[in-house]
Motif scaffolding. Structure first.
Motif, mmCIF file in Angstrom:
data_model
loop_
_atom_site.group_PDB
_atom_site.id
_atom_site.type_symbol
_atom_site.label_atom_id
_atom_site.label_comp_id
_atom_site.label_asym_id
_atom_site.label_seq_id
_atom_site.Cartn_x
_atom_site.Cartn_y
_atom_site.Cartn_z
ATOM 1 N N UNK A 243 40.500 111.088 128.137
ATOM 2 C CA UNK A 243 41.500 110.063 128.327
ATOM 3 C C UNK A 243 42.208 109.746 127.027
ATOM 4 N N UNK A 244 41.463 109.660 125.936
ATOM 5 C CA UNK A 244 42.048 109.266 124.663
ATOM 6 C C UNK A 244 43.138 110.242 124.212
ATOM 7 N N UNK A 245 42.847 111.513 124.286
ATOM 8 C CA UNK A 245 43.827 112.512 123.858
ATOM 9 C C UNK A 245 45.054 112.469 124.765
ATOM 10 N N UNK A 246 44.843 112.320 126.046
ATOM 11 C CA UNK A 246 45.948 112.230 126.995
ATOM 12 C C UNK A 246 46.850 111.049 126.645
ATOM 13 N N UNK A 247 46.270 109.886 126.413
ATOM 14 C CA UNK A 247 47.047 108.686 126.073
ATOM 15 C C UNK A 247 47.783 108.866 124.748
ATOM 16 N N UNK A 248 47.117 109.446 123.760
ATOM 17 C CA UNK A 248 47.748 109.627 122.460
ATOM 18 C C UNK A 248 48.888 110.644 122.520
ATOM 19 N N UNK A 249 48.714 111.711 123.251
ATOM 20 C CA UNK A 249 49.779 112.704 123.366
ATOM 21 C C UNK A 249 50.966 112.159 124.161
ATOM 22 N N UNK A 250 50.699 111.353 125.175
ATOM 23 C CA UNK A 250 51.797 110.696 125.882
ATOM 24 C C UNK A 250 52.572 109.784 124.939
ATOM 25 N N UNK A 251 51.864 109.070 124.089
ATOM 26 C CA UNK A 251 52.517 108.181 123.124
ATOM 27 C C UNK A 251 53.424 108.972 122.193
ATOM 28 N N UNK A 252 52.978 110.145 121.748
ATOM 29 C CA UNK A 252 53.808 110.985 120.881
ATOM 30 C C UNK A 252 55.043 111.466 121.629
ATOM 31 N N UNK A 253 54.872 111.857 122.873
ATOM 32 C CA UNK A 253 56.012 112.322 123.669
ATOM 33 C C UNK A 253 57.032 111.210 123.911
ATOM 34 N N UNK A 254 56.553 110.013 124.137
ATOM 35 C CA UNK A 254 57.436 108.887 124.440
ATOM 36 C C UNK A 254 58.083 108.325 123.177
ATOM 37 N N UNK A 255 57.318 108.191 122.098
ATOM 38 C CA UNK A 255 57.805 107.496 120.904
ATOM 39 C C UNK A 255 58.144 108.384 119.709
ATOM 40 N N UNK A 256 57.580 109.519 119.539
ATOM 41 C CA UNK A 256 57.614 110.412 118.370
ATOM 42 C C UNK A 256 56.626 109.929 117.310
ATOM 43 N N UNK A 257 56.176 110.868 116.493
ATOM 44 C CA UNK A 257 55.180 110.552 115.465
ATOM 45 C C UNK A 257 55.733 109.604 114.410
ATOM 46 N N UNK A 258 57.009 109.756 114.058
ATOM 47 C CA UNK A 258 57.607 108.881 113.046
ATOM 48 C C UNK A 258 57.640 107.428 113.497
ATOM 49 N N UNK A 259 58.013 107.198 114.729
ATOM 50 C CA UNK A 259 58.050 105.821 115.251
ATOM 51 C C UNK A 259 56.646 105.248 115.312
ATOM 52 N N UNK A 260 55.684 106.030 115.763
ATOM 53 C CA UNK A 260 54.303 105.561 115.816
ATOM 54 C C UNK A 260 53.774 105.204 114.436
ATOM 55 N N UNK A 261 54.168 105.974 113.423
ATOM 56 C CA UNK A 261 53.695 105.728 112.060
ATOM 57 C C UNK A 261 54.223 104.403 111.506
ATOM 58 N N UNK A 262 55.362 103.949 111.996
ATOM 59 C CA UNK A 262 55.993 102.743 111.474
ATOM 60 C C UNK A 262 55.882 101.552 112.416
ATOM 61 N N UNK A 263 55.045 101.653 113.440
ATOM 62 C CA UNK A 263 54.966 100.609 114.464
ATOM 63 C C UNK A 263 53.527 100.232 114.786
ATOM 64 N N UNK A 264 53.389 99.126 115.490
ATOM 65 C CA UNK A 264 52.109 98.708 116.062
ATOM 66 C C UNK A 264 52.359 98.211 117.478
ATOM 67 N N UNK A 265 51.303 97.967 118.205
ATOM 68 C CA UNK A 265 51.468 97.448 119.567
ATOM 69 C C UNK A 265 52.105 96.063 119.571
ATOM 70 N N UNK A 266 51.757 95.247 118.594
ATOM 71 C CA UNK A 266 52.217 93.855 118.584
ATOM 72 C C UNK A 266 53.307 93.571 117.565
ATOM 73 N N UNK A 267 53.547 94.510 116.650
ATOM 74 C CA UNK A 267 54.506 94.271 115.584
ATOM 75 C C UNK A 267 53.876 93.655 114.352
ATOM 76 N N UNK A 268 52.594 93.363 114.417
ATOM 77 C CA UNK A 268 51.886 92.776 113.282
ATOM 78 C C UNK A 268 51.086 93.851 112.585
#
Length: 78
Positions: free
Chosen positions: A1-26
């Protein structure tokens, strides 16, 4: 499940956006503010993971996305 969720996140957001973001903005740092991931997209990822893995909790999916953000942030720093 973890890999599936993480790969979906990369597909939806890109690695660059994920590197500069958090779930809450904090960020863990007092003087650092990161952008918040789009709530609707996070919900879509959560729904897809829960449909594929019905015995998974929402908090587990959010933890996987949070971990992916942290991993990408540290990878980008190197």
């Amino acid at each position: 499940m973890t890999i599936f969720a993480q790969e979906l996140a990369v597909l939806v957001f890109t690695k660059d956006i994920l590197a500069e973001s958090t779930l809450t903005g904090k960020s863990g740092k007092v003087d650092s503010q990161k952008s918040q991931l789009d709530v609707a997209k996070v919900q879509a990822i959560t729904d897809a993971v829960l449909a594929e893995f019905p015995h998974t909790s929402v908090s587990d999916v959010r933890a996987a996305i949070r971990r992916k953000c942290n991993n990408e942030h540290f990878s980008k720093k190197k």
